[in-house]
Design a protein around this motif. Structure first.
Motif, short mmCIF file in Angstrom:
data_model
loop_
_atom_site.label_atom_id
_atom_site.label_comp_id
_atom_site.label_asym_id
_atom_site.label_seq_id
_atom_site.Cartn_x
_atom_site.Cartn_y
_atom_site.Cartn_z
N ALA A 180 -60.94 22.19 -41.58
CA ALA A 180 -61.98 21.44 -42.29
C ALA A 180 -61.46 20.90 -43.62
N LEU A 181 -60.65 21.69 -44.32
CA LEU A 181 -60.08 21.23 -45.58
C LEU A 181 -59.16 20.03 -45.37
N VAL A 182 -58.36 20.09 -44.31
CA VAL A 182 -57.48 18.98 -44.00
C VAL A 182 -58.31 17.73 -43.68
N GLY A 183 -59.37 17.91 -42.88
CA GLY A 183 -60.24 16.78 -42.54
C GLY A 183 -60.92 16.19 -43.76
N THR A 184 -61.35 17.04 -44.68
CA THR A 184 -61.99 16.56 -45.90
C THR A 184 -60.99 15.77 -46.75
N ALA A 185 -59.77 16.28 -46.87
CA ALA A 185 -58.75 15.58 -47.65
C ALA A 185 -58.48 14.20 -47.06
N ARG A 186 -58.39 14.12 -45.74
CA ARG A 186 -58.18 12.83 -45.10
C ARG A 186 -59.34 11.87 -45.41
N GLY A 187 -60.56 12.41 -45.26
CA GLY A 187 -61.73 11.55 -45.44
C GLY A 187 -61.94 11.11 -46.87
N LYS A 188 -61.62 11.98 -47.85
CA LYS A 188 -61.86 11.67 -49.26
C LYS A 188 -60.66 11.01 -49.94
#
Length: 312
Positions: A180-188
């Protein structure tokens, strides 16, 4: 042993299954869906169709087993606002298993968590052993109560044990907090951490966690509380730095008041300082984790495959 498992097709459970079968146990797994049933069959598991709400089915399967491992939890509703409902379903399942196993001295292992046990201190297996234990969020209180109910089954001649998992049980294929942290970093477009990022999370590799579950089933004394912790505390800023480097993104602090907006459901947990020890568990069962640490595992690259791979 003939072992009945809930959550056998889940992230931790699917590692516990080969661990058990490799040690000579027979595994019977609960499956809600055709996909789960097919995965369990392919892994050599005898399938019982049903859900955590099918209490009669749980009771029958437990009564026909030599031991029970309960790993399933309704994370889907817990992390979308109904942690109380998820906890209530978990408690009904625990009570049902307890009734079926009472007086048998058979093992009963459940999953719980370390996060929130002793914020700012290194939590041990002795923490959280009373109902009024202070916790930083209500979800932790629900799981604490369920763990205490499991430990109390020792007085009814059930060889009960609670395995507390750290917030990240990492490895290739993980869809949990780290993914989830990786996905958030990608999205933000930024790899974030809360505040100064010095807060620590304990961690364990999935295969080490699975090994501890087997040891708990085989030899944990009645009423045991165990910690599946390989690393006592990894600073979240260090995690964010690896993610930023692997994704070629800036690494930045997110103010605590903005964490919910930035990290969504993860925002309420990411800033917690929750290191935990497993010294007592290692002494009791001889468990010695051998898998890679969290930062090393992140740096292997499997968390950063393209989203089309289904990894993140």
């Amino acid at each position: 042993m003939r072992v009945f498992m809930t959550g056998a097709s889940g992230w931790i459970g699917s590692a516990v299954v080969p661990e058990l079968i490799g040690a000579g146990h027979q595994v019977v797994g609960l499956a809600r869906s055709d996909a789960s049933a097919a995965a369990l069959n392919a892994a050599g598991v005898e399938v019982v169709r049903g859900s955590l709400d099918d209490l009669d089915g749980l009771r029958s399967a437990a009564a026909a087993s030599d031991g029970v491992i309960h790993l399933a939890f309704k994370h889907d509703i817990a992390f979308t606002g109904d942690f109380q409902g998820a906890g209530a379903a978990d408690r009904l399942a625990i009570d049902t298993f307890g009734e079926a196993l009472a007086g048998t001295d058979r093992p009963f292992v459940i999953a719980s968590g370390t996060l929130g046990l002793a914020p700012g201190q290194v939590a041990t297996e002795r923490d959280g052993q009373r109902s009024d234990w202070p916790v930083p969020f209500e979800g932790a209180r629900v799981r604490l109560a369920n763990a205490l109910a499991t430990v109390a089954l020792a007085s009814r001649n059930v060889r009960s044990s609670v395995v507390r998992f750290p917030p990240t049980v990492h490895g290739d294929g993980d869809h949990g907090f780290m993914a989830a942290l990786v996905g958030t970093a990608r999205g933000k477009g930024v790899s974030g951490y809360v505040g100064d990022g010095a807060n620590r999370w304990p961690a364990v590799h999935r295969l080490d966690a699975a090994h501890l579950v087997r040891l708990a089933l085989e030899k944990a004394p009645a009423g045991s509380t165990l910690h599946a912790v390989a690393e006592e505390g990894v600073p979240i800023r260090a995690v964010a730095e690896v993610i930023g480097r692997r994704l070629d993104l800036p690494v930045a602090s997110v103010p605590a008041e903005d964490a919910g907006e930035h990290f969504t459901w993860l925002g309420g947990f990411l800033g917690l300082d929750g290191p935990a020890s497993s010294v007592l568990t290692r002494e009791l069962l001889g468990w010695q984790p051998t898998g890679p640490g969290l930062l090393e595992d992140l740096d292997k690259g499997h968390y950063f495959r393209a989203p089309s791979d289904g990894t993140v």
